[in-house]
Scaffold this active site. Structure first.
Site, short mmCIF file in Angstrom:
data_model
loop_
_atom_site.label_atom_id
_atom_site.label_comp_id
_atom_site.label_asym_id
_atom_site.label_seq_id
_atom_site.Cartn_x
_atom_site.Cartn_y
_atom_site.Cartn_z
N GLU A 5 -9.48 -2.05 4.96
CA GLU A 5 -10.51 -1.45 6.23
C GLU A 5 -11.64 -2.50 6.49
O GLU A 5 -12.20 -3.00 5.30
CB GLU A 5 -10.64 -0.04 6.07
N ASN A 26 -8.25 -2.83 14.21
CA ASN A 26 -9.02 -3.12 13.80
C ASN A 26 -9.38 -4.22 12.57
O ASN A 26 -10.48 -4.17 12.21
CB ASN A 26 -10.12 -1.55 13.14
N HIS A 52 -7.26 -4.10 10.12
CA HIS A 52 -7.16 -3.62 9.01
C HIS A 52 -6.00 -4.86 8.12
O HIS A 52 -4.89 -5.21 9.08
CB HIS A 52 -7.29 -2.53 8.29
N ASP A 107 0.73 -0.87 0.36
CA ASP A 107 -0.04 0.03 -0.17
C ASP A 107 0.26 1.01 0.00
O ASP A 107 2.28 0.69 -0.05
CB ASP A 107 -1.19 0.38 1.05
#
Ligand code: GLP
Length: 246
Positions: A143, A136, A138, A67
């Site tokens: 996400e 979370n 990810h 990313d």
């Protein structure tokens, strides 16, 4: 899913480095999927030592990073390109043209996403993909809510992600709002996946991951659909999952 439990961050890093180096020794033309964040920093330090102390050569290795932030130029101190150059590439013998990261400045961003996914298919998919995990759940910048079929795409970052990554920026408002990330499906194309988790702040995520329930509310859970995943976890990150076992 293979679970490797280790004592601490140092052991997680060296045990991951052994697997990466074994991959390079097995195939000098390996394609490696790389990640950013604090988690793989110790691994990268070990890999740098692998070149100088263990004679590992990256001359023919290709890398594909997961990313990149949108809007940051390659030489921006917070771009993932800059991170990878500083933390790994410039210390090893890999030709820079063998290292691939989405271009956060390319426009239109959709075309850059298509270009990068095509590159993953052409050069890769990776023999071995390294992954960290967001608190979370990810992976990359996928996400919660990201569909399993997602390819490389542009995402709006969650407030929690921007907050936890703010520590790398001088001001929270400087954290980009969008990023390009390989999608869940792109990641699952890899032959083998190595997930690293260390520290108490990952304990909840590790516990949820290990419950094995596949849901798009927790993107890392899609890794259960892959048949060659190894999780290396240290004692702190495993603490809540361990408490469950008792
Ligand atoms: C970042 C990266 C992810 C990384 C994750 C965890 O936002 N895009 O690829 O795995 O968050 O970061 P850390 O390792 O610093 O906890």
């Amino acid at each position: 899913m293979k679970l490797i439990r280790v004592e601490n961050y140092e052991e997680m890093s060296s045990s991951a480095a052994q697997l990466v180096e074994q991959q390079i020794l097995n195939n000098s033309h390996s394609v490696l999927g790389l990640a950013t964040g604090s988690t793989p920093l110790g691994l990268y330090e070990q890999l740098i030592r692998g070149v100088s102390e263990r004679g590992i050569s990256w001359q023919h290795v290709q890398t594909l990073n997961l990313d990149e932030y949108c809007g940051l130029a390659e030489d921006h101190p917070n771009s993932y390109r800059h991170f990878m150059n500083e933390k790994l590439f410039r210390h090893i013998d890999i030709p820079l043209e063998n290292t691939h990261i989405p271009d956060g400045k390319a426009l239109p961003v959709e075309a850059e996403c298509r270009r990068y996914e095509a590159l993953v298919d052409r050069i890769g998919p990776p023999h071995l993909q390294i992954l960290g995990m967001g608190t979370n759940g990810h992976i990359g910048f996928n996400e919660p809510g990201t569909p399993e079929t997602s390819l490389t795409h542009c995402v709006q970052l969650e407030t929690s992600t921007r907050n936890s990554n703010a520590r790398f920026f001088s001001d929270r408002d400087e954290v980009p709002t969008h990023a390009i990330t390989m999608g869940i499906q792109s990641i699952l194309k890899s032959e083998q996946i190595l997930v690293l988790a260390s520290g108490k702040k990952k304990a909840q995520a590790v516990k949820r991951f290990l419950d094995g329930r596949v849901t798009k509310d927790f993107p890392a859970s899609f890794l259960w659909k892959h048949n060659h995943v190894t999780l290396i976890v240290d004692q702190d990150a495993y603490s809540l999952a361990a408490a469950e076992e008792e």
